[in-house]
Design a protein around this motif. Structure first.
Motif, PDB file in Angstrom:
ATOM      1  N   SER A 260       0.835  -1.199   0.000  1.00  0.00           N
ATOM      2  CA  SER A 260       0.000   0.000   0.000  1.00  0.00           C
ATOM      3  C   SER A 260       0.873   1.253   0.000  1.00  0.00           C
ATOM      4  O   SER A 260       2.027   1.224   0.442  1.00  0.00           O
ATOM      5  N   VAL A 261       0.306   2.348  -0.507  1.00  0.00           N
ATOM      6  CA  VAL A 261       1.027   3.621  -0.576  1.00  0.00           C
ATOM      7  C   VAL A 261       0.501   4.540   0.529  1.00  0.00           C
ATOM      8  O   VAL A 261      -0.693   4.797   0.613  1.00  0.00           O
ATOM      9  N   ARG A 262       1.391   5.015   1.354  1.00  0.00           N
ATOM     10  CA  ARG A 262       1.019   5.909   2.449  1.00  0.00           C
ATOM     11  C   ARG A 262       1.112   7.362   1.986  1.00  0.00           C
ATOM     12  O   ARG A 262       1.767   7.655   0.990  1.00  0.00           O
ATOM     13  N   PRO A 263       0.456   8.265   2.708  1.00  0.00           N
ATOM     14  CA  PRO A 263       0.543   9.687   2.344  1.00  0.00           C
ATOM     15  C   PRO A 263       1.993  10.158   2.262  1.00  0.00           C
ATOM     16  O   PRO A 263       2.804   9.849   3.134  1.00  0.00           O
ATOM     17  N   GLY A 264       2.292  10.890   1.190  1.00  0.00           N
ATOM     18  CA  GLY A 264       3.643  11.400   0.993  1.00  0.00           C
ATOM     19  C   GLY A 264       4.535  10.479   0.195  1.00  0.00           C
ATOM     20  O   GLY A 264       5.657  10.861  -0.167  1.00  0.00           O
ATOM     21  N   GLU A 265       4.071   9.246  -0.085  1.00  0.00           N
ATOM     22  CA  GLU A 265       4.853   8.303  -0.870  1.00  0.00           C
ATOM     23  C   GLU A 265       4.394   8.310  -2.322  1.00  0.00           C
ATOM     24  O   GLU A 265       3.203   8.453  -2.602  1.00  0.00           O
ATOM     25  N   THR A 266       5.333   8.163  -3.224  1.00  0.00           N
ATOM     26  CA  THR A 266       4.979   8.039  -4.643  1.00  0.00           C
ATOM     27  C   THR A 266       4.876   6.583  -5.068  1.00  0.00           C
ATOM     28  O   THR A 266       4.329   6.284  -6.124  1.00  0.00           O
ATOM     29  N   SER A 268       4.858   2.303  -3.232  1.00  0.00           N
ATOM     30  CA  SER A 268       4.936   1.456  -2.045  1.00  0.00           C
ATOM     31  C   SER A 268       6.337   0.856  -1.940  1.00  0.00           C
ATOM     32  O   SER A 268       7.062   0.753  -2.940  1.00  0.00           O
ATOM     33  N   ALA A 446       1.633  11.376 -11.104  1.00  0.00           N
ATOM     34  CA  ALA A 446       2.160  10.552 -10.012  1.00  0.00           C
ATOM     35  C   ALA A 446       3.067   9.457 -10.559  1.00  0.00           C
ATOM     36  O   ALA A 446       4.102   9.129  -9.971  1.00  0.00           O
ATOM     37  N   GLU A 450       6.926   8.863  -9.770  1.00  0.00           N
ATOM     38  CA  GLU A 450       7.401   7.574  -9.275  1.00  0.00           C
ATOM     39  C   GLU A 450       8.611   7.101 -10.070  1.00  0.00           C
ATOM     40  O   GLU A 450       9.607   6.647  -9.498  1.00  0.00           O
TER      41      GLU A 450
END
Length: 469
Positions: A260-266, A268, A446, A450
């Motif tokens: 999963s991608v958390r806030p602030g990550e481009t 996982s 995004a 990434e």
């Protein structure tokens, strides 16, 4: 690909329908690396056969059997064993990441959508095993090799596609990839349960404790390859010493990565690490394993014996017949009982071609050959020759089926990739939705960010980002 029409069709799911754009983009990126790796795998297998059947066979055997490593840690292994137990762990690590992603965000996340590939894959493992058992039992052969024809080698299959030059529609490629992922899971379980002996509970407990530390650090956000690589080596060493096949450690660590991608990550951690490790797996680990595993002496008499000895005949029939029938009828039965409608742009002949491609078993089949007949060099080599023969016949059969539909595949692929307005989004995804490109702008921005981020990591601009997050 055209959607189903009519009220009745709307009530039914579509088997092998058009993929969502994000899934299609990921698939294209993943398969591009696998296809290159498959081509290298083919080249390594051919080179191994040449080395084992020419005047340099003695030198090849000496290199393959050369031992090195610390004896005190039970790691004084041959070059072939280092490739099998060491490098192949990288392959299974990537397989673990793929399985985790499929379960979290891929075809396996929805039980209803997952039913078709899972049933197909399970049938594609069970039928070859039953055929092997039947052939071996009828001839009084050794039943320990029942799992040899069960596995599908996605890299080898895609390498065959690359050589044939056949461009499959993305839905067919996704089905093949999902089949291979489920196959890998089955192979992992089989290796761990049936081909592990002399279990050392102390070493196994240490490996489990190491995995727990790996999971804890990863989910607490600890970063840095210098933390995880030494820890992974310790886990691998303990798993190897425990008697459980060392590649299981790779799978376990792959499954622990967060998808999963958390806030602030481009991206996982799983996606970022897979981006870094997949080329190492496809470009180095698997070809080197093939170089030392596929080098079996092949002669006219040996090839004849493949079709007369019960064990080797079981492997060939399992790969060529069992895999094809198992996957095909598994897909047909699942579609029939789940009321899934086959995509109208495709035919069941296309599913049969994919089922035949699934009969290309190589990496895992060669590994299980060594595990099943450990200590019996002659039978091991004969079973490997059977794997090569069965895989070659499956590739030829699949190639014929695919060539019969090449023109149709080419038109479908061109329709999928047509982008007349040049906005980077295939036109088929914009039909009936003039504002589609506006909604996708954020996604592509995004995605670009990434790729920039992954490029920086790959170049070593920020060494701390190489590890899990």
């Amino acid at each position: 690909m055209s959607p189903p029409h009519g009220d009745g069709a709307r009530r039914r799911s579509v088997f092998l329908g058009r993929l969502p754009l994000t899934e299609r983009t990921f698939l294209a990126d993943a398969l591009r690396t696998e296809t290159v790796g498959g081509t290298l795998l083919l080249a390594a297998a051919v080179l191994a056969l040449v080395l084992a059947n020419t005047g340099v066979s003695g030198f090849y055997a000496d290199v393959r059997d050369f031992h090195f490593g610390p004896e005190a840690l039970h790691l004084n292994l041959s070059v072939a064993d280092w490739a099998k137990d060491g490098l192949l762990t990288i392959f299974f690590f990537v397989a673990g990441i793929e399985l985790k992603r499929e379960l979290v965000a891929g075809e396996l996340r929805d039980p209803r959508a997952a039913a078709l590939p899972i049933v197909s894959a399970v049938c594609g493992m069970a039928v070859p095993a039953l055929i092997y058992v039947a052939a071996s039992a009828a001839g009084g052969g050794d039943l320990r090799g029942w799992a040899i024809p069960m596995a599908t080698d996605i890299a080898f299959a895609l390498g065959v596609l690359a050589v044939l030059g056949t461009g499959l529609p993305s839905a067919l490629r996704a089905f093949l990839l999902t089949l291979a992922v489920v196959d890998d899971l089955g192979a992992i379980v089989i290796i761990a349960v049936f081909y592990s002996a002399g279990i050392s509970l102390g070493a196994l407990a240490g490996a489990v404790a190491g995995l727990a530390v790996f999971w804890f650090l990863h989910h607490k956000g600890v970063r840095g390859w210098y933390v995880y690589v030494p820890l992974a080596l310790v886990i691998w060493g303990l798993m190897h010493a425990s008697g459980v096949h060392a590649t299981v450690a790779g799978v376990a660590m792959g499954l622990m990565l967060r998808c999963s991608v958390r806030p602030g990550e481009t991206a996982s951690p799983a996606a970022r690490i897979e981006h870094l490790v997949r080329p190492l797996s496809a470009g180095l680990a698997v070809p080197v394993f093939a170089l030392f595993a596929a080098g079996v002496a092949v002669s006219g008499g040996a090839l004849t014996q493949v079709f007369t000895r019960p064990e080797t005949l079981g492997v060939v029939l399992g790969l060529l017949v069992g895999k094809t029938l198992g996957v095909f009828f598994g897909a047909w039965a699942a579609a029939r009982f789940t009321k899934a409608e086959l995509n109208r742009d495709l035919a069941w002949a296309d599913v049969l071609a994919i089922a035949a491609l699934a009969g290309i078993g190589f990496t895992v089949s060669l590994l299980i050959s060594e595990l099943a007949f450990a200590g019996e060099a002659a039978l091991t080599d004969e079973s490997k020759a059977a794997v090569l023969t069965g895989s070659l016949l499956a590739a030829v059969f699949a190639g014929i089926l695919l060539k019969l539909r090449t023109r149709r595949y080419r038109s479908l692929l061109e329709a999928e990739e047509r982008d007349e307005d040049g906005d980077g989004v295939p036109d088929v995804y914009e039909e009936g939705d003039p504002d589609f490109h506006l909604r996708m702008a954020a996604l592509y921005e995004a995605k670009a960010a990434e790729h920039r981020r992954l490029a920086e990591v790959a170049q070593g601009d920020d060494a701390a980002d190489d590890g899990p997050a």
